[in-house]
Design a protein around this motif. Sequence first.
Motif, PDB file in Angstrom:
ATOM      1  N   SER A 120     -13.755   2.644   8.204  1.00  0.00           N
ATOM      2  CA  SER A 120     -12.888   2.981   7.086  1.00  0.00           C
ATOM      3  C   SER A 120     -12.425   1.583   6.624  1.00  0.00           C
ATOM      4  O   SER A 120     -12.188   1.660   5.205  1.00  0.00           O
ATOM      5  N   ALA A 121     -11.742   0.844   7.324  1.00  0.00           N
ATOM      6  CA  ALA A 121     -11.200  -0.381   6.668  1.00  0.00           C
ATOM      7  C   ALA A 121     -12.213  -1.361   5.753  1.00  0.00           C
ATOM      8  O   ALA A 121     -11.791  -1.538   4.660  1.00  0.00           O
ATOM      9  N   LEU A 122     -13.375  -1.309   6.219  1.00  0.00           N
ATOM     10  CA  LEU A 122     -14.103  -2.024   5.619  1.00  0.00           C
ATOM     11  C   LEU A 122     -14.730  -1.553   4.025  1.00  0.00           C
ATOM     12  O   LEU A 122     -14.521  -1.978   3.218  1.00  0.00           O
ATOM     13  N   GLY A 123     -14.803   0.063   4.296  1.00  0.00           N
ATOM     14  CA  GLY A 123     -15.132   0.586   3.025  1.00  0.00           C
ATOM     15  C   GLY A 123     -13.840   0.595   2.193  1.00  0.00           C
ATOM     16  O   GLY A 123     -13.902   0.444   1.134  1.00  0.00           O
ATOM     17  N   MET A 124     -12.575   0.597   2.642  1.00  0.00           N
ATOM     18  CA  MET A 124     -11.371   0.526   1.919  1.00  0.00           C
ATOM     19  C   MET A 124     -11.441  -0.845   1.257  1.00  0.00           C
ATOM     20  O   MET A 124     -11.064  -0.823  -0.035  1.00  0.00           O
ATOM     21  N   LEU A 125     -11.557  -1.923   1.783  1.00  0.00           N
ATOM     22  CA  LEU A 125     -11.531  -3.068   1.278  1.00  0.00           C
ATOM     23  C   LEU A 125     -12.373  -3.321   0.079  1.00  0.00           C
ATOM     24  O   LEU A 125     -12.175  -4.018  -1.028  1.00  0.00           O
ATOM     25  N   ASP A 126     -13.844  -2.929   0.286  1.00  0.00           N
ATOM     26  CA  ASP A 126     -14.784  -2.663  -0.858  1.00  0.00           C
ATOM     27  C   ASP A 126     -14.483  -1.897  -2.256  1.00  0.00           C
ATOM     28  O   ASP A 126     -14.561  -2.350  -3.260  1.00  0.00           O
ATOM     29  N   GLU A 127     -13.515  -0.538  -1.644  1.00  0.00           N
ATOM     30  CA  GLU A 127     -13.205   0.109  -2.578  1.00  0.00           C
ATOM     31  C   GLU A 127     -12.073  -0.498  -3.658  1.00  0.00           C
ATOM     32  O   GLU A 127     -11.987  -0.621  -4.945  1.00  0.00           O
ATOM     33  N   ALA A 128     -11.068  -1.049  -2.954  1.00  0.00           N
ATOM     34  CA  ALA A 128     -10.180  -1.686  -3.504  1.00  0.00           C
ATOM     35  C   ALA A 128     -10.561  -2.907  -4.487  1.00  0.00           C
ATOM     36  O   ALA A 128     -10.178  -3.178  -5.563  1.00  0.00           O
ATOM     37  N   ALA A 129     -11.613  -3.759  -3.958  1.00  0.00           N
ATOM     38  CA  ALA A 129     -12.271  -4.794  -4.636  1.00  0.00           C
ATOM     39  C   ALA A 129     -12.993  -4.285  -5.852  1.00  0.00           C
ATOM     40  O   ALA A 129     -12.876  -5.089  -6.875  1.00  0.00           O
ATOM     41  N   ALA A 130     -13.309  -3.231  -5.653  1.00  0.00           N
ATOM     42  CA  ALA A 130     -14.177  -2.789  -7.145  1.00  0.00           C
ATOM     43  C   ALA A 130     -13.095  -2.003  -7.812  1.00  0.00           C
ATOM     44  O   ALA A 130     -13.825  -1.482  -9.155  1.00  0.00           O
ATOM     45  N   GLY A 131     -11.873  -1.967  -7.596  1.00  0.00           N
ATOM     46  CA  GLY A 131     -10.807  -1.410  -8.745  1.00  0.00           C
ATOM     47  C   GLY A 131     -10.682   0.059  -8.610  1.00  0.00           C
ATOM     48  O   GLY A 131     -10.128   0.860  -9.278  1.00  0.00           O
ATOM     49  N   HIS A 132     -11.375   0.733  -7.444  1.00  0.00           N
ATOM     50  CA  HIS A 132     -11.176   2.171  -7.368  1.00  0.00           C
ATOM     51  C   HIS A 132      -9.654   2.418  -6.989  1.00  0.00           C
ATOM     52  O   HIS A 132      -8.931   1.850  -5.884  1.00  0.00           O
ATOM     53  N   PRO A 133      -8.706   3.065  -7.849  1.00  0.00           N
ATOM     54  CA  PRO A 133      -7.376   3.397  -7.361  1.00  0.00           C
ATOM     55  C   PRO A 133      -7.189   4.349  -6.217  1.00  0.00           C
ATOM     56  O   PRO A 133      -8.053   5.187  -5.934  1.00  0.00           O
TER      57      PRO A 133
END
Length: 179
Positions: A120-133
């Motif tokens: 989940s943390a890895l997915g979250m880092l990718d989501e934040a980097a892609a700009g998903h709020p």
Amino acid sequence: MSGENDDSATCSETTLTVNGKPHTVLVDHRRVLLDVLREDLELWGARKGCDHGQCGACTVLVDGRRVNSCLLLAVALDGSEVRTVEGLAGDGEDLHPLQQAFLDRDAFQCGYCTPGQLCSALGMLDEAAAGHPSRVTGETPAGTPVPLDRDEIRERLNGNLCRCGAYPRIVDAVEDVIR
């Protein structure tokens, strides 16, 4: 009688690329990804916690997005790429930076939730980097990476339960990786 021993009505050959390796398995249409990973591919990292998608112990990445593997029918994922905690470090001996940070920060106690927390943390880092709020993201232009402070990290990881209460150290570990 027609169909008595015919699996074609209830099973389909399904190909998944799991941790970079292709696997083709005959999958009953009712089986979820978690069961295929654990029972067929012997990848025990993702855990069966609640079996209802409420605890996050079964979190893996499918095509780069974090998902609760206990809720996804495996047959619907034919052709997908799946990454489990076993695939975080890759083929090398070095741990993934998140795994190392969890160890350094003692961000687990019993360890049951840790594989799901890591994915989940890895997915979250990718989501934040892609700009998903997220619900707590402030004003950020669309597509701009979202800065991760403690509140943002907690909000984005809130679907992963830790019965031991290691949450502060989990947030510390994620902060160590993003610094």
